[in-house]
Design a protein around this motif. Structure first.
Motif, PDB file in Angstrom:
ATOM      1  N   LYS A 292       4.765  23.573   1.748  1.00  0.00           N
ATOM      2  CA  LYS A 292       4.091  24.970   1.936  1.00  0.00           C
ATOM      3  C   LYS A 292       3.968  25.649   3.596  1.00  0.00           C
ATOM      4  CE  LYS A 292       0.231  23.177   0.345  1.00  0.00           C
ATOM      5  NZ  LYS A 292      -1.764  23.090  -0.045  1.00  0.00           N
TER       6      LYS A 292
ATOM      7  N   THR B 168       6.177  21.683  -3.467  1.00  0.00           N
ATOM      8  CA  THR B 168       5.064  22.400  -4.183  1.00  0.00           C
ATOM      9  C   THR B 168       4.675  21.892  -2.919  1.00  0.00           C
ATOM     10  OG1 THR B 168       4.516  20.931  -5.816  1.00  0.00           O
ATOM     11  CG2 THR B 168       6.535  23.160  -5.976  1.00  0.00           C
TER      12      THR B 168
ATOM     13  N   ILE C 110      12.888  30.024   0.849  1.00  0.00           N
ATOM     14  CA  ILE C 110      12.735  29.779  -0.716  1.00  0.00           C
ATOM     15  C   ILE C 110      13.448  29.765  -1.373  1.00  0.00           C
ATOM     16  CG2 ILE C 110      12.245  31.597  -1.982  1.00  0.00           C
ATOM     17  CD1 ILE C 110      12.020  34.272   0.144  1.00  0.00           C
TER      18      ILE C 110
ATOM     19  N   ASP D 159      12.326  30.528   7.650  1.00  0.00           N
ATOM     20  CA  ASP D 159      11.616  30.236   6.295  1.00  0.00           C
ATOM     21  C   ASP D 159      12.942  29.920   5.103  1.00  0.00           C
ATOM     22  OD1 ASP D 159       9.324  31.361   7.587  1.00  0.00           O
ATOM     23  OD2 ASP D 159      10.094  33.494   6.899  1.00  0.00           O
TER      24      ASP D 159
ATOM     25  N   THR E 297       7.264  40.112   0.873  1.00  0.00           N
ATOM     26  CA  THR E 297       6.924  38.893   1.783  1.00  0.00           C
ATOM     27  C   THR E 297       7.287  39.123   3.367  1.00  0.00           C
ATOM     28  OG1 THR E 297       7.476  37.206  -0.474  1.00  0.00           O
ATOM     29  CG2 THR E 297       6.913  36.428   1.821  1.00  0.00           C
TER      30      THR E 297
ATOM     31  N   ARG F  19       8.395  28.436   0.620  1.00  0.00           N
ATOM     32  CA  ARG F  19       7.954  28.685  -0.335  1.00  0.00           C
ATOM     33  C   ARG F  19       8.789  28.281  -1.619  1.00  0.00           C
ATOM     34  NH1 ARG F  19       7.558  32.285   4.231  1.00  0.00           N
ATOM     35  NH2 ARG F  19       5.603  33.867   4.693  1.00  0.00           N
TER      36      ARG F  19
ATOM     37  N   ASP G 177       1.291  24.172  -4.456  1.00  0.00           N
ATOM     38  CA  ASP G 177       1.333  26.312  -4.046  1.00  0.00           C
ATOM     39  C   ASP G 177       2.866  26.186  -4.294  1.00  0.00           C
ATOM     40  OD1 ASP G 177       0.976  27.907  -3.414  1.00  0.00           O
ATOM     41  OD2 ASP G 177       1.038  27.558  -0.990  1.00  0.00           O
ATOM     42  N   TYR G 178       2.670  26.825  -5.422  1.00  0.00           N
ATOM     43  CA  TYR G 178       3.617  27.218  -5.776  1.00  0.00           C
ATOM     44  C   TYR G 178       3.410  28.980  -7.016  1.00  0.00           C
ATOM     45  CZ  TYR G 178       3.907  25.109 -10.534  1.00  0.00           C
ATOM     46  OH  TYR G 178       3.455  24.506 -11.388  1.00  0.00           O
ATOM     47  N   GLN G 179       4.428  29.433  -6.868  1.00  0.00           N
ATOM     48  CA  GLN G 179       4.533  31.038  -8.217  1.00  0.00           C
ATOM     49  C   GLN G 179       5.621  30.560  -8.642  1.00  0.00           C
ATOM     50  OE1 GLN G 179       4.493  34.909  -6.250  1.00  0.00           O
ATOM     51  NE2 GLN G 179       3.796  34.049  -4.430  1.00  0.00           N
TER      52      GLN G 179
END
Length: 452
Positions: free
Chosen positions: A180, A177, A160, A158, A451, A184, A433-435
Motif C-alpha cells: 500500500k 498488494t 503503479i 509513486d 489518481t 498501487r 489492496d488492488y484494483q
C-alpha cells in the motif's frame, strides 16, 4: 568528459542521452530501448581481484565503469552496500555444474538485484531534481514484488504495477498488494504482454507527457546494468574458468545482463537460452524466423510467460540488427554468430515438473519452475552438444525465485511444502489492496488522470 558513456535508442530515432536521463525516462521518445553506445571493459587484473571481494564491492567496481561521471564514488559505494546486504549462494551440484541461487533477497527473487539498485539510483537523482515521479511497471510475477519492495516508502516516487490477473501465484500477488502507501496495483484481465503494451503506450502518449513517468521493467537500462554483476560474481566464485550460463528466459532482461557482463570481458563460452513453451526465441535461433506468440502460453514458470520479449530488441542490436517495438526485424543481425553464442531450448510444463522431481531425488536440490527450466536446459545442452570442449569449463544454472513462492507445485510434485524464507512468512496475515481492470488502455489512462 570524453569518457562519459552515452545511451542510444534501439529505434535509432532519438538523441543520445546520459545514464541519468535514460534511467529516469525509462523508454526513448521514439519507443526504442536505451543501450550504451559503448560498453566499458574490465581489465584482467580487475577481473582476477573479484574472487577476494564481497558482492557489493564487485557491484561498485562494475557499475562505476558506467557511472563514474554521473555519481560520486562514495555515494555509489553507499548505494551498493545498502542494496546488497544478503547472501548469494553458489551451490555445487555435480562435478563442475553449479546452481546460482538468486532468491535470498527481501522478496525471494532475482529481481531484487536489479530493483533495489535501480530504486536507489532513481531516488538519488530524483532528490537532486526535487521532482515527483510515477513509476509504471508491468509484471509477469516477480518484478512487481521486487519493485514494490524496493520503492516502498520513497517520498518523491509513486509506483503503479500492472499484472495479468490470473497468471501470477498467490504469493507473488500478495507481495505486491499488501504494501500500500505509494504502491498501487492493478490486475489486468489479460496477459503480461497486454500489461507491457499498456505501460509502453503510456510513455509515448502526448496526453501524459506533462507527467514525470518512468519504468522499472527491464525496458529500463537501470535494471540491466545491475544484473550484469551476478554473472561476474558467480564466475569469480567458481574458479575463474570459462563459463556456460543457463538462463531462464521470459522478457530476456536476465540474458541481457549476462551479455553486458560478457561485453565487459567476462569469459563466457556460451549462453543457454532456457525458455518455457513460449519459445519464440529458441525457434528464431533454430529457423531464423522471429514470430511473436500471441496470446502467450500460460506455463507454471509464470514469470516467463512472454510472447514478445522487449529485450529482444537489445539482443538484436548487440548483433548488428534492428528490431522495432512490435517485433519486426528491420535489419537482420548476425544470426550465425548468435547461433554460436546461444543454445536455445524450450521446456514443457511436464518436463519442468519431472526436472524438479529428479533434481531433488538425485541431488537433494530443491528447484522451483523457473530454475527447473534452466537446469533442464543445461542438461540438454551437455547431452546434445558433442563438440563442446568441456575441460576447464564451469556450468552455472540460474535459480531465480525461492521454491516457497510456488508451494502448490512443490507439494504436487514432491509431496511436501517448502519452508518459507523470513520475507514470506507473514504474507498470509496481511490485507490486500488492488484494483481489477479490463484490458483497455483508455481505462488505464483515465485511472492515471483521476489518481494524479
Amino acid at each position: 568528459m570524453s569518457d562519459e558513456i552515452k545511451y542510444y535508442s534501439t529505434n535509432l530515432r532519438a538523441p543520445e542521452v546520459t545514464f541519468r536521463e535514460a534511467l529516469l525516462r525509462g523508454i526513448a521518445p521514439d519507443g526504442g530501448l536505451y543501450m550504451p553506445v559503448s560498453i566499458p571493459v574490465l581489465t584482467r587484473e580487475e577481473m582476477e581481484s573479484f574472487s577476494g571481494k564481497e558482492y557489493h564491492e564487485i557491484a561498485y567496481l562494475v557499475l562505476h565503469k558506467f557511472l563514474k561521471n554521473e555519481i560520486e564514488d562514495k555515494d555509489l559505494m553507499i548505494l551498493c552496500r545498502d542494496a546488497y546486504n544478503f547472501n548469494i549462494p553458489l551451490e555445487l551440484v555435480t562435478d563442475n555444474s553449479y546452481i546460482l541461487r538468486l532468491d535470498q533477497g527481501p522478496t525471494a527473487s532475482f529481481k531484487d538485484f536489479a530493483a533495489r539498485m535501480m530504486a536507489r539510483l532513481m531516488n538519488h537523482f530524483i532528490l537532486q531534481e526535487n521532482k515527483h515521479y510515477t513509476i509504471l511497471t508491468a509484471t509477469s510475477g516477480d518484478t512487481g514484488s521486487a519493485v514494490a519492495s524496493a520503492f516502498h516508502g520513497l517520498k518523491n516516487i509513486d509506483v503503479i504495477i500492472l499484472f495479468p490477473l490470473n497468471e501470477v501465484s498467490d504469493t507473488q500477488r500478495k507481495q505486491m498488494t499488501t504494501l500500500k502507501g505509494n504502491i498501487r496495483v492493478i490486475g489486468i484481465k489479460g496477459k503480461f504482454d497486454d500489461c507491457q503494451r499498456i505501460v509502453k503506450k503510456s510513455f509515448t502518449d502526448p496526453e501524459l507527457s506533462a507527467m514525470c513517468l518512468s519504468s522499472a521493467n527491464s525496458i529500463n537500462i537501470g535494471r540491466l546494468l545491475p544484473q550484469s554483476v551476478y554473472y561476474i560474481y558467480a564466475w569469480s566464485r567458481s574458479g575463474n574458468n570459462p563459463a556456460v550460463f543457463s538462463v531462464p528466459s521470459g522478457n530476456y532482461g536476465n540474458l541481457m545482463g549476462g551479455l553486458i557482463a560478457r561485453e565487459m570481458g567476462l569469459p563466457v563460452r556460451r549462453f543457454i537460452v532456457s525458455a518455457n513453451e513460449n519459445n519464440e526465441v529458441p525457434e528464431y535461433l533454430r529457423t531464423g524466423v522471429y514470430r511473436i506468440i500471441t496470446p502467450s502460453i500460460n506455463c507454471i514458470s509464470s514469470a516467463m510467460n512472454v510472447g514478445h520479449p522487449s529485450n529482444m530488441a537489445r539482443i538484436i542490436a548487440i548483433y548488428g540488427g534492428i528490431m522495432d517495438e512490435t517485433g519486426v526485424i528491420l535489419q537482420s543481425p548476425d544470426l550465425e554468430r548468435m547461433k554460436k553464442d546461444f543454445y536455445g531450448i524450450s521446456v514443457s510444463d511436464k518436463v519442468t515438473r519431472e526436472t524438479i522431481f529428479s533434481c531433488y531425488n538425485d541431488h537433494h536440490v530443491l528447484l522451483e519452475p523457473h530454475g527447473a527450466v534452466a537446469w533442464k536446459g543445461l542438461q540438454c545442452y551437455l547431452a546434445d552438444d558433442s563438440h563442446e570442449v568441456r575441460n576447464g569449463n564451469v556450468y552455472i544454472s540460474l535459480e531465480t525465485a525461492h521454491p516457497a513462492k510456488f508451494p502448490d507445485e512443490i507439494l504436487r510434485i514432491l509431496n511436501f511444502m517448502p519452508g518459507p524464507p523470513p520475507s514470506l512468512k507473514k504474507l498470509a496475515e496481511l490485507d490486500e489492496d488492488y484494483q481489477v481492470m479490463e484490458n483497455d488502455y483508455r481505462l488505464f489512462k483515465d485511472y492515471i488522470h483521476k489518481t494524479y
